[in-house]
Design a protein around this motif. Sequence first.
Motif, short mmCIF file in Angstrom:
data_model
loop_
_atom_site.label_atom_id
_atom_site.label_comp_id
_atom_site.label_asym_id
_atom_site.label_seq_id
_atom_site.Cartn_x
_atom_site.Cartn_y
_atom_site.Cartn_z
N TYR A 139 0.84 -1.19 0.00
CA TYR A 139 0.00 0.00 0.00
C TYR A 139 0.88 1.25 0.00
O TYR A 139 1.93 1.29 0.65
N VAL A 148 -3.26 0.90 -4.10
CA VAL A 148 -2.77 -0.47 -4.05
C VAL A 148 -3.23 -1.21 -5.30
O VAL A 148 -4.37 -1.04 -5.76
N THR A 169 -13.72 2.80 -0.65
CA THR A 169 -13.07 2.34 -1.88
C THR A 169 -13.80 2.93 -3.08
O THR A 169 -15.02 2.77 -3.21
N ARG A 202 -3.27 -6.19 -3.01
CA ARG A 202 -4.25 -6.11 -1.93
C ARG A 202 -4.70 -7.49 -1.50
O ARG A 202 -4.77 -7.80 -0.30
N GLU A 203 -5.01 -8.35 -2.45
CA GLU A 203 -5.48 -9.70 -2.11
C GLU A 203 -4.37 -10.53 -1.47
O GLU A 203 -4.62 -11.30 -0.54
N ARG A 243 -3.96 -9.23 2.11
CA ARG A 243 -5.10 -9.64 2.95
C ARG A 243 -4.98 -11.10 3.35
O ARG A 243 -5.19 -11.47 4.51
#
Length: 481
Positions: free
Chosen positions: A34, A160, A123, A165-166, A169
């Motif tokens: 990020y 990001v 978002t 991002r995935e 996470r």
Amino acid sequence: MFTNLLRVAVFLSVNAMAVSGAFVPDFCVRPDDYTVLMAADAKRPPELKPFQAGAHGKFHVTGWTRPEQVLEWEITVPEDDAYSINVLLRRHGSQALHVELTGATQTVSGLAPASLRGWTRQTLDGLLRLPAGKQRLVLRARSSNDNNSFNASVFSIELVRPAVRERLRGAALKLRSDTRWLQECRYGLMCHWTSESFPRHGERKPYDQAVREFDVEGFAEQVQQTGAGFVVCTTSHAQHFFPAPLESLDQVLPGRTARRDLVADLADALGGRGVRLFLYYHLGASSDPAWLKATGFWETDTSRLFNNWTAMISEAGQRYGDRLAGWWFDDGAISYYYRSAPWERLATAAKAGYARRLVAFNPWELPSPTEFQDYFCGEGNADPGTGGLVAIGGNGRISSGPHQGLQACATLITEHDWVHARKDTEIGPPKWNAPQLGALLREFISRKNVPIFNLEIYQEGALSPKSVELFRQAATQLPPR
């Protein structure tokens, strides 16, 4: 505890900033993590003012009321790619808010609906394609009402890549620890025993002497009487000290550790009574310019700062193993976050020596700075239901919003302040009587929301007998485990 730290630091902050200057980001997009762009660092109209400017933290910007007020950042993009955009903001009215970000020749937008309350991580729809090189980003907002007026605060924007991002996470969820044992504790205590703590009577002792003379057994006995299942003990706070030998800290700034390992002694004395130990840690405050200089706090390249951090935190974690049940890291949203902190690396270091250790980065009232944590600190959040997000009979996790998925906790002042920093002064009376505290605890327990009550502590290691008795009486009013 940013409120206390700012009071401590305010008289030094202007002088310290004049010597070293504020943290200046590089405005380079990080393709594999990020990228945080703070509203406080944006080019903006003068009426958009940073909240609590100065000192060691960066907060949000207030005064965003008209669509012609825009925030701008000039960034460097390493390579052409598409980015998902989050805007961290808070509306101060009931109107819906349209938010848009323009970069290169493209605009992405989103709607913060009128139903949202408090801070949100919004978002925006679609992806923003950014070519390589220097790019200008412009953030705008407008209301749907007739006169197009609104009132909002904005904290930051985040960029990001969706695949990143995935991945992050998934890594964050994999690192998370089971918090059911924490729920079974029902409630805990926090004690800000620091280099600024005063004894019940007389002058403050030098830190190393105070560590040597801390009455561990007396303290552990008082904790046991309260019925608390864990204690969060402070290490560094307004000044950066650690109450034990810590070689990695000595390498950064000698003279800030202790010969006695008070952490180990506390862990053993509390553990023998069935009480777990957490440690509180603060990255650095403007009230300690020597530490900020030594650790590279203001440097744009954050490598030295976070190398020092991971060395110290992992050394402590490896040494204490499962005797150290958790970390409570302060200023997560206002000190770590604006540096686009390497959260995965930090969380991994914080669990060194014990993978089940719980970790949290305190956001104060702002959105959580990262998913790489296990619980929500809940500083000052005295609502057991956390605004309807923690249900009675539920699993104790926050159901939605900027802290979604985290174990709910609340960190509350019991008496007057976080630190007992007043000479020849008795610790004041608690805020509640026994029936009031008992009722509050039952509300928290019914939701598996775990409150942490800060008790002031004298330098010799003693709590207020009145506060201990209050918790002893309140504990008798609770349902059986």
